[in-house]
Enzyme design. Structure first.
Site, PDB file in Angstrom:
ATOM      1  N   ASP A  97       2.042  -5.868   6.908  1.00 16.62           N
ATOM      2  CA  ASP A  97       0.845  -5.039   6.986  1.00 16.62           C
ATOM      3  C   ASP A  97      -0.358  -5.955   6.783  1.00 16.62           C
ATOM      4  O   ASP A  97      -0.496  -6.596   5.731  1.00 16.62           O
ATOM      5  CB  ASP A  97       0.906  -3.950   5.903  1.00 16.62           C
ATOM      6  CG  ASP A  97      -0.240  -2.957   6.014  1.00 16.62           C
ATOM      7  OD1 ASP A  97      -1.326  -3.324   6.515  1.00 16.62           O
ATOM      8  OD2 ASP A  97      -0.067  -1.807   5.553  1.00 16.62           O
TER       9      ASP A  97
ATOM     10  N   PHE B 215       0.852  -1.185   0.000  1.00 14.85           N
ATOM     11  CA  PHE B 215       0.000   0.000   0.000  1.00 14.85           C
ATOM     12  C   PHE B 215       0.891   1.240   0.000  1.00 14.85           C
ATOM     13  O   PHE B 215       1.877   1.302   0.744  1.00 14.85           O
ATOM     14  CB  PHE B 215      -0.927   0.006   1.216  1.00 14.85           C
ATOM     15  CG  PHE B 215      -2.019   1.032   1.104  1.00 14.85           C
ATOM     16  CD1 PHE B 215      -3.024   0.890   0.168  1.00 14.85           C
ATOM     17  CD2 PHE B 215      -2.011   2.156   1.902  1.00 14.85           C
ATOM     18  CE1 PHE B 215      -4.025   1.841   0.039  1.00 14.85           C
ATOM     19  CE2 PHE B 215      -3.000   3.115   1.780  1.00 14.85           C
ATOM     20  CZ  PHE B 215      -4.013   2.962   0.847  1.00 14.85           C
TER      21      PHE B 215
ATOM     22  N   TYR C  39     -10.800  -0.461  10.588  1.00 10.09           N
ATOM     23  CA  TYR C  39     -12.031   0.054   9.975  1.00 10.09           C
ATOM     24  C   TYR C  39     -12.471  -0.737   8.753  1.00 10.09           C
ATOM     25  O   TYR C  39     -13.541  -0.491   8.211  1.00 10.09           O
ATOM     26  CB  TYR C  39     -11.874   1.538   9.606  1.00 10.09           C
ATOM     27  CG  TYR C  39     -10.659   1.888   8.782  1.00 10.09           C
ATOM     28  CD1 TYR C  39     -10.641   1.688   7.416  1.00 10.09           C
ATOM     29  CD2 TYR C  39      -9.534   2.428   9.393  1.00 10.09           C
ATOM     30  CE1 TYR C  39      -9.526   2.003   6.663  1.00 10.09           C
ATOM     31  CE2 TYR C  39      -8.421   2.762   8.655  1.00 10.09           C
ATOM     32  CZ  TYR C  39      -8.418   2.541   7.278  1.00 10.09           C
ATOM     33  OH  TYR C  39      -7.306   2.857   6.542  1.00 10.09           O
ATOM     34  N   LYS C  40     -11.674  -1.698   8.313  1.00  6.44           N
ATOM     35  CA  LYS C  40     -12.057  -2.515   7.164  1.00  6.44           C
ATOM     36  C   LYS C  40     -12.839  -3.739   7.659  1.00  6.44           C
ATOM     37  O   LYS C  40     -13.966  -3.628   8.102  1.00  6.44           O
ATOM     38  CB  LYS C  40     -10.815  -2.913   6.367  1.00  6.44           C
ATOM     39  CG  LYS C  40     -10.019  -1.728   5.807  1.00  6.44           C
ATOM     40  CD  LYS C  40      -8.817  -2.205   5.016  1.00  6.44           C
ATOM     41  CE  LYS C  40      -7.867  -1.076   4.652  1.00  6.44           C
ATOM     42  NZ  LYS C  40      -8.428  -0.113   3.707  1.00  6.44           N
TER      43      LYS C  40
ATOM     44  N   ARG D 239     -12.946  -3.172  -7.627  1.00  6.31           N
ATOM     45  CA  ARG D 239     -12.597  -4.017  -6.483  1.00  6.31           C
ATOM     46  C   ARG D 239     -13.835  -4.327  -5.650  1.00  6.31           C
ATOM     47  O   ARG D 239     -14.612  -3.431  -5.309  1.00  6.31           O
ATOM     48  CB  ARG D 239     -11.547  -3.307  -5.635  1.00  6.31           C
ATOM     49  CG  ARG D 239     -10.943  -4.174  -4.551  1.00  6.31           C
ATOM     50  CD  ARG D 239      -9.843  -3.431  -3.833  1.00  6.31           C
ATOM     51  NE  ARG D 239     -10.369  -2.356  -3.000  1.00  6.31           N
ATOM     52  CZ  ARG D 239      -9.680  -1.754  -2.029  1.00  6.31           C
ATOM     53  NH1 ARG D 239      -8.433  -2.122  -1.798  1.00  6.31           N
ATOM     54  NH2 ARG D 239     -10.212  -0.789  -1.316  1.00  6.31           N
TER      55      ARG D 239
END
Length: 393
Positions: free
Chosen positions: A183, A112, A206-207, A352
């Site tokens: 990560d 990322f 938060y995902k 996605r």
């Protein structure tokens, strides 16, 4: 697993198929009551006493242990707080200091961007000649040599969904004397995680963990390294005695030294409620169902939407998402959102879709496929309003 009962624990708008839990999980029903109680009963009535009487100060470690169960971490090795970028910086700075004789940080093109940006900034700040070496995901293992100080990777590629073999790459890194940072932003809450001796791991909540927009991050440090690690960001809550108010920093014990700033109490309240849902979840069963659902979607796209090309190479292991390529990917995603199917777009051309069995089932997969097929067949995406780029994609 009672998937229907789990779905009922979330608030999902009527008429929406939500395939974007890999960017922002939906609102757990329990979070509203938990945050209300924190605001009204704890903050409202206890005021500053809430730090002691409501246990706010202990939440980062206590919730860290609950996340630890989901990522295969031992108790006392995970702490929550700050942002993912901060936690990446902490882990990388600490790792480089542990390896003063080497200068290479190895990462890949699937990492990322914020992780790479933090590495670039740290290198510039240190001014010691470190080099950020970025290779293709399938070239990582071959690139690990005696010059590499740190191997820093995201386990699941945020664009394609490609999953690294954490155990194999950690083993290769350690064999070469390198330190590993993983990560887990697209791993925690998405599938089983085997840390396999990893030195550091970071992630967000938060995902797939559904703690809400801007929810805090977490960091893991391997237990036998915790007393060796010097936190680069020596915040007051990582001090051994924060309320002694010493003028010099002394690191706290164990994982507590990786705390930096004041805990975000309202967001931690939401995280606590979100983690309650996970108490009864078998992560292995979750992974099996996720693969079944994402496979159903991928097979349907291949059969019914030939203009959409898989972003993941054949044979690669994927996380809990399906990514597709199309030159007009952004407009197609906007057309889907207008029809109630929410995914997201990642530049330059990726559509996605995340598959979270806690609230997604076969009916949602089939419904999304039908709408996607209709949009592609009629070119319904080719309208001016769907081409207009928004700030968040």
């Amino acid at each position: 697993m009672d998937w229907a009962a789990l779905r009922d624990r979330f608030i999902l708008p009527e008429g929406v198929i939500y395939l974007d839990g890999n960017s922002l999980g939906p609102l757990p029903r329990g979070a509203m009551e938990r945050v209300r109680r924190t605001v009204e009963d704890e903050w409202g009535q206890k005021l500053i006493r809430g730090w002691n009487e409501a246990g706010w100060m202990d939440w980062p470690a206590r919730l860290g242990d609950r996340i630890g169960r989901l990522i295969g971490a031992a108790p006392g090795s995970v702490v929550v707080g700050d942002t993912l970028s901060i936690k990446v910086y902490q882990a990388l700075a600490s790792a480089l200091e542990m390896h003063p004789g080497r200068r290479v940080i190895l990462s890949d093109t699937g990492n990322f961007p914020t992780d790479l940006y933090m590495a670039e900034g740290l290198i510039a700040s240190l001014g010691k000649g470190h080099d950020l070496r970025i290779v293709a995901p399938d070239a990582v293992e071959a690139a690990i040599d005696d010059d590499v100080a740190v191997v820093m990777l995201t386990q699941v590629d945020y664009r394609s969904g490609r999953m690294h073999d954490m155990a194999a790459l950690t083993k290769a890194a350690h064999a070469a004397g390198a330190i590993t940072i993983w990560d887990l932003a697209h791993s925690a809450g998405a599938h089983e995680v085997d840390l396999a001796g990893a030195d550091f791991a970071v992630g967000c909540t938060y995902k797939y963990l559904n703690a809400g927009p801007g929810a805090p991050a977490f960091i893991y440090v391997r237990p036998d390294l915790q007393e060796e690690v010097r936190p680069a960001l020596s915040g007051w809550l990582g001090h051994s005695e924060p309320f002694a108010f010493d003028l010099s920093y002394r690191p706290g014990r164990g994982i507590e030294r990786m705390r930096v700033g004041t805990p975000p109490v309202l967001q931690l309240a939401a995280l606590e409620a979100a983690l309650d849902i996970w108490d009864g979840v078998d992560v292995g069963a979750l992974r099996a169902r996720s693969l079944a659902l994402s496979g159903r979607f991928a097979d349907g796209v291949a059969a019914r939407c030939p203009d959409l090309v898989p972003a993941l190479e054949t044979g690669a292991v994927r996380g809990s998402q399906v990514s597709l390529r199309h030159p007009e990917g952004y407009a197609i995603v906007q057309a889907l959102i207008a029809r109630g199917v929410i995914g997201d777009f990642r530049a330059p051309d990726i559509l996605r879709f995340g598959f979270t069995p806690l609230f997604i089932g076969e009916a949602e997969v089939d419904g999304a496929l039908a709408i996607l097929e209709a949009i592609m067949a009629t070119r319904a995406w080719d309208r001016p309003e769907f081409h207009a780029k928004k700030a968040v994609t």
